[in-house]
Design a protein around this motif. Structure first.
Motif, PDB file in Angstrom:
ATOM      1  N   MET A   1     -65.821 -14.216 -35.057  1.00  0.00           N
ATOM      2  CA  MET A   1     -66.135 -14.685 -36.414  1.00  0.00           C
ATOM      3  C   MET A   1     -65.126 -14.252 -37.483  1.00  0.00           C
ATOM      4  N   PRO A   2     -64.752 -12.970 -37.573  1.00  0.00           N
ATOM      5  CA  PRO A   2     -63.834 -12.611 -38.668  1.00  0.00           C
ATOM      6  C   PRO A   2     -62.458 -13.254 -38.548  1.00  0.00           C
ATOM      7  N   THR A   3     -61.936 -13.408 -37.316  1.00  0.00           N
ATOM      8  CA  THR A   3     -60.620 -14.033 -37.171  1.00  0.00           C
ATOM      9  C   THR A   3     -60.703 -15.545 -37.327  1.00  0.00           C
ATOM     10  N   ARG A   4     -61.730 -16.154 -36.766  1.00  0.00           N
ATOM     11  CA  ARG A   4     -61.884 -17.607 -36.897  1.00  0.00           C
ATOM     12  C   ARG A   4     -62.129 -17.994 -38.342  1.00  0.00           C
ATOM     13  N   ALA A   5     -62.964 -17.233 -39.033  1.00  0.00           N
ATOM     14  CA  ALA A   5     -63.247 -17.529 -40.441  1.00  0.00           C
ATOM     15  C   ALA A   5     -61.974 -17.424 -41.273  1.00  0.00           C
ATOM     16  N   GLY A   6     -61.149 -16.416 -40.982  1.00  0.00           N
ATOM     17  CA  GLY A   6     -59.907 -16.256 -41.730  1.00  0.00           C
ATOM     18  C   GLY A   6     -58.987 -17.449 -41.587  1.00  0.00           C
ATOM     19  N   ARG A   7     -58.968 -18.038 -40.400  1.00  0.00           N
ATOM     20  CA  ARG A   7     -58.111 -19.208 -40.179  1.00  0.00           C
ATOM     21  C   ARG A   7     -58.672 -20.451 -40.860  1.00  0.00           C
ATOM     22  N   HIS A   8     -59.916 -20.376 -41.316  1.00  0.00           N
ATOM     23  CA  HIS A   8     -60.544 -21.533 -41.973  1.00  0.00           C
ATOM     24  C   HIS A   8     -60.843 -21.270 -43.450  1.00  0.00           C
ATOM     25  N   GLY A   9     -60.154 -20.279 -44.019  1.00  0.00           N
ATOM     26  CA  GLY A   9     -60.232 -20.093 -45.471  1.00  0.00           C
ATOM     27  C   GLY A   9     -61.384 -19.263 -45.970  1.00  0.00           C
ATOM     28  N   LEU A  10     -62.068 -18.532 -45.095  1.00  0.00           N
ATOM     29  CA  LEU A  10     -63.263 -17.780 -45.485  1.00  0.00           C
ATOM     30  C   LEU A  10     -63.000 -16.289 -45.398  1.00  0.00           C
ATOM     31  N   ALA A  11     -63.374 -15.559 -46.444  1.00  0.00           N
ATOM     32  CA  ALA A  11     -63.214 -14.107 -46.474  1.00  0.00           C
ATOM     33  C   ALA A  11     -64.579 -13.425 -46.436  1.00  0.00           C
ATOM     34  N   TYR A  12     -64.677 -12.386 -45.612  1.00  0.00           N
ATOM     35  CA  TYR A  12     -65.840 -11.488 -45.624  1.00  0.00           C
ATOM     36  C   TYR A  12     -65.474 -10.264 -46.460  1.00  0.00           C
ATOM     37  N   THR A  13     -66.342  -9.933 -47.417  1.00  0.00           N
ATOM     38  CA  THR A  13     -66.081  -8.814 -48.313  1.00  0.00           C
ATOM     39  C   THR A  13     -67.364  -8.021 -48.522  1.00  0.00           C
ATOM     40  N   ARG A  14     -67.232  -6.883 -49.205  1.00  0.00           N
ATOM     41  CA  ARG A  14     -68.406  -6.043 -49.465  1.00  0.00           C
ATOM     42  C   ARG A  14     -69.375  -6.691 -50.452  1.00  0.00           C
ATOM     43  N   PHE A  15     -68.938  -7.755 -51.104  1.00  0.00           N
ATOM     44  CA  PHE A  15     -69.848  -8.469 -51.997  1.00  0.00           C
ATOM     45  C   PHE A  15     -70.132  -9.878 -51.486  1.00  0.00           C
ATOM     46  N   GLY A  16     -70.052 -10.052 -50.173  1.00  0.00           N
ATOM     47  CA  GLY A  16     -70.413 -11.331 -49.575  1.00  0.00           C
ATOM     48  C   GLY A  16     -69.210 -12.151 -49.145  1.00  0.00           C
ATOM     49  N   LYS A  17     -69.428 -13.441 -48.901  1.00  0.00           N
ATOM     50  CA  LYS A  17     -68.389 -14.334 -48.413  1.00  0.00           C
ATOM     51  C   LYS A  17     -67.735 -15.093 -49.562  1.00  0.00           C
ATOM     52  N   LEU A  18     -66.430 -15.327 -49.428  1.00  0.00           N
ATOM     53  CA  LEU A  18     -65.681 -16.115 -50.403  1.00  0.00           C
ATOM     54  C   LEU A  18     -64.969 -17.246 -49.667  1.00  0.00           C
TER      55      LEU A  18
END
Length: 378
Positions: free
Chosen positions: A274-291
């Motif tokens: 999930m974290p690597t796939r999301a990164g390749r699709h423009g999504l960031a996981y952060t301490r204040f949720g997803k961007l």
């Protein structure tokens, strides 16, 4: 003789556990999230940057590496650690899940699985013995038994058939692991609890595997589309059965919320694309949720993703710049967001470990979920 594989509990807080796994390539602090390096690479990241995020272990995959470049070739080149330049712990999946989900024209029987490669149609056979042989050639520190992952939903009789077959394959995997000198090399082999979403079958699988001399135990066949409540219920079923003095690994999980809820139920190890796939699709996981950096709201935002982060990608680049990279399809956008995500997952795990040691895991869990819900600074 190499120092033997070992696990020790350092602290508990409720059912949450803080521990250490010792392998030939170092100490794995648990609870641990293992970035997925399926083909010997964590996609879009340098191994030095993966290490800098705090990761103690990465995952490689038997199915993919046996097809390309081949286990014997990797062994001849010095093993997967040298081949990939990762000098810390490596865990390898057995390849069973990928055979079931990717291979064409597969045929399974008591001996193992014969299948056609999803790459070029070439024919291969994967048995419990061959899976362990491949993992030994790769030189992984933590290896997995070959199992059958039955797709859910499925009839209970089909789930039971797959669970019983996995138990028989567990015994064969263990014999091969010992024949290859895995224990003498300080490596560990994990058994995999199956049983789908049927509690009684999960209980049988956990009890039978617990009677076998594995170095650790995995919970497989979950995170395949079932509701989170079902996954957590299956963890609750096996938690009191699995040996307390061995690590527990929930395979293929997951979201930050899945992880924190599973830690609360006694799980020590996780992996997910999930974290690597999301990164390749423009999504960031952060301490204040997803961007989502495909959204135009970031177009003129000069702020970094998180000015308090130790990760340069989160701290030093503006949201506007990352939005520009994502919208224009620049490879650097995927690289930066993957780095952000892997770093956040490792930061979350460190926070979990610290909270368990301090006896305040439930408070940490509540505070973390509240920050995600508020979307503060987002």
């Amino acid at each position: 003789m190499t120092q033997p594989f070992s696990f020790r509990l350092l602290a508990t807080d409720g059912r949450a556990r803080r521990g250490e796994i010792v392998t030939p390539h170092g100490v794995v602090r648990t609870p641990a999230f293992m970035p997925v390096g399926t083909l010997g690479t964590v996609k879009a990241m340098f191994m030095d940057d993966v290490k800098a995020t705090g990761a103690d272990v990465v995952l490689g995959n038997t199915y993919h590496l046996m097809l390309r470049p081949g286990a014997e070739r990797v062994a001849a080149l010095g093993g997967l650690h040298k081949f990939s330049t990762w000098d810390k712990t490596i865990l390898t999946d057995s390849g069973g899940f990928q055979v079931m989900s990717l291979a064409q024209l597969r045929k399974m029987d008591e001996r193992g699985v014969t299948f056609q490669s999803h790459i070029d149609g070439s024919r291969h056979e994967l048995t419990p013995e061959r899976s362990i042989e491949i993992q030994g050639l790769l030189g992984s520190d933590i290896q997995m038994q070959l199992d059958e992952c039955v797709r859910l939903p499925a009839e209970p009789k089909e789930v039971e058939r797959g669970m019983q077959l996995s138990l028989r394959w567990a015994e064969r995997s263990r014999r091969q692991f010992e024949a290859m000198g895995g224990p003498e090399k300080g490596q560990g082999l994990y058994g995999i609890v199956q049983g789908g979403d049927v509690p009684s079958l999960r209980e049988v699988s956990a009890r039978e595997l617990s009677a076998m001399p594995f170095e650790g135990y995995s919970v497989g066949g979950l995170a395949v589309g079932e509701p989170q409540a079902v996954m957590l219920k299956m963890i609750d079923v096996v938690d009191p059965i699995l040996p307390r003095d061995k690590p527990r690994y929930l395979m293929g999980v997951g979201t930050p919320d899945d992880i924190i809820e599973s830690v609360a139920r006694g799980i020590d190890q996780f992996d997910c694309v999930m974290p690597t796939r999301a990164g390749r699709h423009g999504l960031a996981y952060t301490r204040f949720g997803k961007l989502n950096f495909k959204n135009a709201r970031h177009m003129d935002d000069p702020r970094p993703i998180d000015p308090t982060s130790d990760c340069p990608a989160a701290r030093d680049y503006s949201r506007a710049y990352i939005h520009h990279l994502v919208r224009t399809g620049e490879a650097l956008g995927a690289m930066l967001l993957t780095w952000v995500n892997v770093a956040y997952y490792q930061s979350l795990m460190q926070g979990i470990r610290d909270a368990i040691e301090a006896g305040r895991f439930e408070e940490f869990k509540a505070e973390t979920k509240a920050a995600w819900a508020r979307g503060e600074n987002g």
